[in-house]
Design a protein around this motif. Sequence first.
Motif, mmCIF file in Angstrom:
data_model
loop_
_atom_site.group_PDB
_atom_site.id
_atom_site.type_symbol
_atom_site.label_atom_id
_atom_site.label_comp_id
_atom_site.label_asym_id
_atom_site.label_seq_id
_atom_site.Cartn_x
_atom_site.Cartn_y
_atom_site.Cartn_z
ATOM 1 N N MET A 191 -88.534 -15.606 -80.819
ATOM 2 C CA MET A 191 -89.015 -16.354 -81.980
ATOM 3 C C MET A 191 -90.525 -16.211 -82.134
ATOM 4 O O MET A 191 -91.044 -16.044 -83.244
ATOM 5 N N GLN A 192 -91.254 -16.250 -81.015
ATOM 6 C CA GLN A 192 -92.706 -16.097 -81.092
ATOM 7 C C GLN A 192 -93.104 -14.702 -81.541
ATOM 8 O O GLN A 192 -94.113 -14.530 -82.234
ATOM 9 N N LEU A 193 -92.322 -13.693 -81.171
ATOM 10 C CA LEU A 193 -92.591 -12.346 -81.659
ATOM 11 C C LEU A 193 -92.450 -12.283 -83.180
ATOM 12 O O LEU A 193 -93.265 -11.664 -83.877
ATOM 13 N N LEU A 194 -91.414 -12.945 -83.694
ATOM 14 C CA LEU A 194 -91.192 -12.953 -85.140
ATOM 15 C C LEU A 194 -92.289 -13.731 -85.862
ATOM 16 O O LEU A 194 -92.738 -13.334 -86.947
ATOM 17 N N ILE A 195 -92.742 -14.831 -85.265
ATOM 18 C CA ILE A 195 -93.850 -15.600 -85.845
ATOM 19 C C ILE A 195 -95.115 -14.746 -85.861
ATOM 20 O O ILE A 195 -95.888 -14.762 -86.826
ATOM 21 N N TRP A 196 -95.327 -13.993 -84.784
ATOM 22 C CA TRP A 196 -96.472 -13.084 -84.715
ATOM 23 C C TRP A 196 -96.448 -12.097 -85.874
ATOM 24 O O TRP A 196 -97.480 -11.842 -86.519
ATOM 25 N N ALA A 197 -95.262 -11.534 -86.166
ATOM 26 C CA ALA A 197 -95.145 -10.568 -87.259
ATOM 27 C C ALA A 197 -95.474 -11.219 -88.601
ATOM 28 O O ALA A 197 -96.139 -10.616 -89.455
ATOM 29 N N ILE A 198 -95.019 -12.456 -88.801
ATOM 30 C CA ILE A 198 -95.287 -13.165 -90.053
ATOM 31 C C ILE A 198 -96.776 -13.448 -90.196
ATOM 32 O O ILE A 198 -97.377 -13.222 -91.261
ATOM 33 N N LYS A 199 -97.405 -13.956 -89.129
ATOM 34 C CA LYS A 199 -98.831 -14.282 -89.173
ATOM 35 C C LYS A 199 -99.676 -13.044 -89.445
ATOM 36 O O LYS A 199 -100.742 -13.127 -90.084
#
Length: 276
Positions: free
Chosen positions: A243-251
């Motif tokens: 989930m944090q990897l996906l948040i990183w991509a969004i940010k």
Amino acid sequence: MTICYQVPQGRTMHRGFQIEGLSDTFGTESDSRGRAIRDKQISTVRSTLDAYLSDDGSLDAKALSKAWFPAIKADVFISHSHNDEAKALRLAGWLEQHFGLNSFIDSTVWNSADALLKKIDDKYCMQENRTSYDYDKRNLSTSHVHMMLAMAITEMIDRCECLFFLNTPASITPGKTINEAKTSSPWIYAEIAISKTIQKKQLPSSRRVLDFVAMDSVSKKADGSVPLIHELDVAHLSRVSEMQLLIWAIKSCLPPKSNPLDILYELIPARKYTHL
């Protein structure tokens, strides 16, 4: 068999992360991209010994290592179990696709090491009957190749800005506490130990310019592995979820634009006691 060495000079990296719970579907859209990265890295390896022979018949270890374990320009060193190679390839492809980050996939050097060892053994360690190897000579050849491999790993970890370790049941078994673990892989053990002992590097402002253009042995176990277990200290690796990897991509898609690794460092701050 004589192999000559030169002592390497060390450098430093910046951060280390352990990625936990990465699903089998993560990065599937980047699978072909990851395989292309692997194939490109493998294609840089040369497949001959003759070019590195000296007049006295010895092998030049520096030249040999440079050819078989070439230093690849990469931002991220991906450490993983051989059984997680597909996940590592998808992660490498995903990092390139979403951030333009170059990854070094450690399994590419394992294959090179095995191939190099086979060539050396065939040339220097074969018995006169040509059906088996001399035990003592092969022990020596294995030591040489694994030493070159260890030096190449250290150099690549130093070259990369950060290390991503795929923390999965295939790579480690849980210990008594959250930061204690064990592994049967000598190379995972070596990579994590190297990442822990390397001095932390401060990032120069000039580097933060972002370009937006786009070990085999005799087996005692049924699975072919050697029954040796290493204690693995991963306390210095920041924990990262899918989930944090996906948040990183969004940010990373949101303004203001900045280097994606800076965004990751801000999203997951380093622990105060990190000694990477």
